[in-house]
Motif scaffolding. Structure first.
Motif, PDB file in Angstrom:
ATOM      1  N   ALA A   9       0.811  -1.214   0.000  1.00  0.00           N
ATOM      2  CA  ALA A   9       0.000   0.000   0.000  1.00  0.00           C
ATOM      3  C   ALA A   9       0.849   1.272   0.000  1.00  0.00           C
ATOM      4  N   GLN A  10       2.136   1.139   0.289  1.00  0.00           N
ATOM      5  CA  GLN A  10       3.008   2.303   0.331  1.00  0.00           C
ATOM      6  C   GLN A  10       3.510   2.706  -1.061  1.00  0.00           C
ATOM      7  N   SER A  11       3.311   1.849  -2.053  1.00  0.00           N
ATOM      8  CA  SER A  11       3.771   2.141  -3.403  1.00  0.00           C
ATOM      9  C   SER A  11       2.607   2.623  -4.263  1.00  0.00           C
ATOM     10  N   SER A  12       2.911   3.453  -5.232  1.00  0.00           N
ATOM     11  CA  SER A  12       1.888   3.948  -6.156  1.00  0.00           C
ATOM     12  C   SER A  12       1.968   3.245  -7.506  1.00  0.00           C
ATOM     13  N   LEU A  13       2.865   2.264  -7.642  1.00  0.00           N
ATOM     14  CA  LEU A  13       3.071   1.580  -8.912  1.00  0.00           C
ATOM     15  C   LEU A  13       2.316   0.256  -8.935  1.00  0.00           C
ATOM     16  N   TYR A  14       1.503   0.078  -9.963  1.00  0.00           N
ATOM     17  CA  TYR A  14       0.715  -1.150 -10.115  1.00  0.00           C
ATOM     18  C   TYR A  14       0.804  -1.627 -11.561  1.00  0.00           C
ATOM     19  N   ILE A  15       0.632  -2.920 -11.733  1.00  0.00           N
ATOM     20  CA  ILE A  15       0.552  -3.516 -13.061  1.00  0.00           C
ATOM     21  C   ILE A  15      -0.847  -4.072 -13.262  1.00  0.00           C
ATOM     22  N   GLY A  16      -1.422  -3.827 -14.426  1.00  0.00           N
ATOM     23  CA  GLY A  16      -2.718  -4.390 -14.781  1.00  0.00           C
ATOM     24  C   GLY A  16      -2.565  -5.311 -15.974  1.00  0.00           C
ATOM     25  N   LEU A  17      -3.192  -6.485 -15.904  1.00  0.00           N
ATOM     26  CA  LEU A  17      -3.134  -7.471 -16.977  1.00  0.00           C
ATOM     27  C   LEU A  17      -4.544  -7.810 -17.435  1.00  0.00           C
ATOM     28  N   MET A  18      -4.739  -7.895 -18.733  1.00  0.00           N
ATOM     29  CA  MET A  18      -6.060  -8.199 -19.260  1.00  0.00           C
ATOM     30  C   MET A  18      -5.957  -9.096 -20.481  1.00  0.00           C
ATOM     31  N   SER A  19      -6.656 -10.202 -20.447  1.00  0.00           N
ATOM     32  CA  SER A  19      -6.853 -11.046 -21.633  1.00  0.00           C
ATOM     33  C   SER A  19      -8.354 -11.236 -21.752  1.00  0.00           C
ATOM     34  N   GLY A  20      -8.942 -10.653 -22.779  1.00  0.00           N
ATOM     35  CA  GLY A  20     -10.393 -10.591 -22.855  1.00  0.00           C
ATOM     36  C   GLY A  20     -11.013 -11.628 -23.765  1.00  0.00           C
ATOM     37  N   GLY A  28      -0.740  -5.627 -21.032  1.00  0.00           N
ATOM     38  CA  GLY A  28      -0.318  -5.253 -19.686  1.00  0.00           C
ATOM     39  C   GLY A  28       0.177  -3.825 -19.650  1.00  0.00           C
ATOM     40  N   VAL A  29      -0.077  -3.155 -18.539  1.00  0.00           N
ATOM     41  CA  VAL A  29       0.412  -1.791 -18.360  1.00  0.00           C
ATOM     42  C   VAL A  29       1.015  -1.634 -16.969  1.00  0.00           C
ATOM     43  N   LEU A  30       2.002  -0.775 -16.887  1.00  0.00           N
ATOM     44  CA  LEU A  30       2.572  -0.340 -15.617  1.00  0.00           C
ATOM     45  C   LEU A  30       2.061   1.064 -15.363  1.00  0.00           C
ATOM     46  N   VAL A  31       1.356   1.250 -14.248  1.00  0.00           N
ATOM     47  CA  VAL A  31       0.680   2.517 -13.976  1.00  0.00           C
ATOM     48  C   VAL A  31       1.212   3.139 -12.692  1.00  0.00           C
ATOM     49  N   ASP A  32       1.417   4.438 -12.738  1.00  0.00           N
ATOM     50  CA  ASP A  32       1.781   5.217 -11.553  1.00  0.00           C
ATOM     51  C   ASP A  32       0.563   6.033 -11.145  1.00  0.00           C
ATOM     52  N   PHE A  33       0.037   5.762  -9.937  1.00  0.00           N
ATOM     53  CA  PHE A  33      -1.140   6.460  -9.446  1.00  0.00           C
ATOM     54  C   PHE A  33      -0.784   7.603  -8.492  1.00  0.00           C
ATOM     55  N   SER A  34       0.478   7.988  -8.446  1.00  0.00           N
ATOM     56  CA  SER A  34       0.865   9.037  -7.491  1.00  0.00           C
ATOM     57  C   SER A  34       0.308  10.400  -7.901  1.00  0.00           C
ATOM     58  N   SER A  92      10.781  -0.576 -18.560  1.00  0.00           N
ATOM     59  CA  SER A  92      10.645   0.625 -17.722  1.00  0.00           C
ATOM     60  C   SER A  92      11.825   0.836 -16.786  1.00  0.00           C
ATOM     61  N   GLY A  93      12.597  -0.217 -16.559  1.00  0.00           N
ATOM     62  CA  GLY A  93      13.698  -0.120 -15.607  1.00  0.00           C
ATOM     63  C   GLY A  93      13.242  -0.133 -14.161  1.00  0.00           C
ATOM     64  N   VAL A  94      12.001  -0.520 -13.915  1.00  0.00           N
ATOM     65  CA  VAL A  94      11.445  -0.594 -12.561  1.00  0.00           C
ATOM     66  C   VAL A  94      11.647  -2.000 -12.022  1.00  0.00           C
ATOM     67  N   ALA A  95      12.047  -2.118 -10.766  1.00  0.00           N
ATOM     68  CA  ALA A  95      12.272  -3.416 -10.138  1.00  0.00           C
ATOM     69  C   ALA A  95      10.957  -3.997  -9.633  1.00  0.00           C
ATOM     70  N   ALA A  96      10.876  -5.314  -9.593  1.00  0.00           N
ATOM     71  CA  ALA A  96       9.670  -5.984  -9.095  1.00  0.00           C
ATOM     72  C   ALA A  96       9.330  -5.529  -7.686  1.00  0.00           C
ATOM     73  N   SER A  97      10.350  -5.270  -6.869  1.00  0.00           N
ATOM     74  CA  SER A  97      10.132  -4.868  -5.474  1.00  0.00           C
ATOM     75  C   SER A  97       9.454  -3.509  -5.353  1.00  0.00           C
ATOM     76  N   GLN A  98       9.444  -2.734  -6.440  1.00  0.00           N
ATOM     77  CA  GLN A  98       8.820  -1.415  -6.404  1.00  0.00           C
ATOM     78  C   GLN A  98       7.323  -1.463  -6.733  1.00  0.00           C
ATOM     79  N   ILE A  99       6.840  -2.588  -7.224  1.00  0.00           N
ATOM     80  CA  ILE A  99       5.450  -2.714  -7.640  1.00  0.00           C
ATOM     81  C   ILE A  99       4.581  -3.112  -6.455  1.00  0.00           C
ATOM     82  N   ALA A 100       3.518  -2.380  -6.238  1.00  0.00           N
ATOM     83  CA  ALA A 100       2.612  -2.694  -5.134  1.00  0.00           C
ATOM     84  C   ALA A 100       1.892  -4.006  -5.384  1.00  0.00           C
ATOM     85  N   ALA A 101       1.331  -4.167  -6.570  1.00  0.00           N
ATOM     86  CA  ALA A 101       0.569  -5.382  -6.874  1.00  0.00           C
ATOM     87  C   ALA A 101       0.276  -5.456  -8.360  1.00  0.00           C
ATOM     88  N   ILE A 102      -0.046  -6.656  -8.791  1.00  0.00           N
ATOM     89  CA  ILE A 102      -0.526  -6.920 -10.146  1.00  0.00           C
ATOM     90  C   ILE A 102      -2.027  -7.186 -10.076  1.00  0.00           C
TER      91      ILE A 102
END
Length: 379
Positions: A9-20, A28-34, A92-102
């Motif tokens: 919950a302390q991170s603003s970075l999330y990944i969204g995955l969709m197969s419709g 898939g997208v990497l989103v910053d909600f800050s 993106s050069g973002v580490a997995a540890s920086q992602i709040a959730a998928i």
């Protein structure tokens, strides 16, 4: 010491995955909600023919050893998800540890929210535990069933996200997602939101195109544009009872499938040329979407289209012709490309879950009230 969810919950970075329901692959997208909703990266991975065929087969009741096959298909699907996650992080050069959730939606193979005995359900193939292991990131999955459990349709879930991103303070905003199934969001300036599945989107068009041309989809709608609409077939399609139902409502391949089309072809277009059937299917999608806008989107001056259908030039032209008083454009005009919207919505839903906030809208799904959606699989 904070637990895994508190840390996420302390991170603003999330990944969204969709197969419709189009069954063409994973977005898939990497989103910053800050600062609002900022998509930092987009990646996609297509399905191979074998996995696509198996997912399509599992959409249809019957067959042998379905439980075993479904489990294997879920694992194969998640390996595609993991590949997209790895690509997003690498690009993106973002580490997995920086992602709040998928936010991992999974692949819908049954959607029966309103059973006659009241025991509705929705079923998405997924293996979120495996994804958490492969990605090393907390996963939020099973995002629809809680809404169904409280009497809702479990779909569409994107209108709440659409409202947060595309809502306007001075007029009604309209968002039309055309994936395999199409859904409309009506975002009132007063904060009220309506949303529902309008009917088929690309699913029938893509299936017919693959069958007769060997191509996964009709690029730009060029094949359909070269054919002629079959009036009696179009009328038969538009007379399907689902289209006349009042919202809340949702649908899928449970209704709009190859046999549904075959029955109408047998009755109304036995000798029809394949290209003319494609033209009619495209018109059916355009007409059913336009009818939904006219009935429920009064006051909307602009229709923002997203999903793969937004790339079908002929379909977009038909929508514009059927809605002369509405400016038909894509979500790119508001800063989010059409193929990124739905994946971003599931990143947003994952964030809502992690923060302990509701993800559904009762006015859309018919649920008894707001609920926190999703099950959490810590990294």
């Amino acid at each position: 010491m904070p637990n895994a969810i508190e840390q996420a919950a302390q991170s603003s970075l999330y990944i969204g995955l969709m197969s419709g329901t189009s069954l063409d692959g994973v977005d898939g997208v990497l989103v910053d909600f800050s600062r609002g909703t900022q998509v930092l990266q987009h990646a996609s991975c297509g399905f191979d023919a074998e996995l696509r065929a198996e997912l399509l087969a599992l959409n249809t009741p019957g067959g042998t050893d379905e439980l075993h096959r479904a489990a294997l298909a879920a694992n194969a699907l998640v390996r595609h998800y993991a590949k997209v996650v790895q690509q997003l992080l690498a690009d993106s050069g973002v580490a997995a540890s920086q992602i709040a959730a998928i936010g991992s939606h999974g692949q819908t193979v049954r959607h029966r929210p309103q059973m006659f005995d009241g025991t509705g359900y929705t079923l998405q193939l997924n293996s979120p535990a495996l994804l958490a292991e492969l990605a090393g990131i907390t996963v939020v999955a099973d995002l629809r069933s809680r809404d169904v459990a409280t009497g809702g349709q479990g779909a569409p879930l994107v209108p709440a996200f659409h409202h947060s991103l595309f809502g306007l303070a001075d007029q009604t905003a309209l968002v039309l997602n055309i994936g395999g199934i199409a859904n409309l969001s009506v975002l009132g300036a007063d904060g009220r939101v309506l949303g529902f599945d309008t009917g088929t989107g690309n699913a029938l068009m893509d299936g017919w195109c693959l069958r007769h041309t060997g191509k996964a989809y009709d690029e730009g709608g060029q094949w359909a544009a070269s054919g002629k609409v079959i009036p009696e077939l179009l009328t038969a399609m538009l007379n399907d009872p689902y289209l006349a139902q009042e919202p809340p409502k949702s649908t899928g391949r449970d209704l709009f499938h190859a046999d549904w089309l075959a029955q109408r072809l047998q009755q109304h277009a036995v000798q029809a040329a394949p290209v003319d059937v494609q033209a009619t299917l495209t018109e059916f999608t355009a007409a059913s979407c336009a009818d939904a806008v006219q009935r429920f989107g009064k006051g909307g001056q602009q229709l923002l289209v997203c999903g793969g259908g937004a790339l079908n030039t002929h379909l977009m032209q038909r929508l514009a012709a059927l809605l002369p008083s509405v400016a038909v454009t894509t979500t790119a005009e508001r800063g989010l490309p059409p193929l990124e919207v739905e994946a971003a919505a599931f990143a947003w839903l994952a964030r809502q879950c992690i923060l302990g906030l509701p993800g559904n809208l009762a006015s859309v799904t018919g649920a008894k009230g707001p609920r926190i959606l999703g099950a959490i699989y810590p990294a």
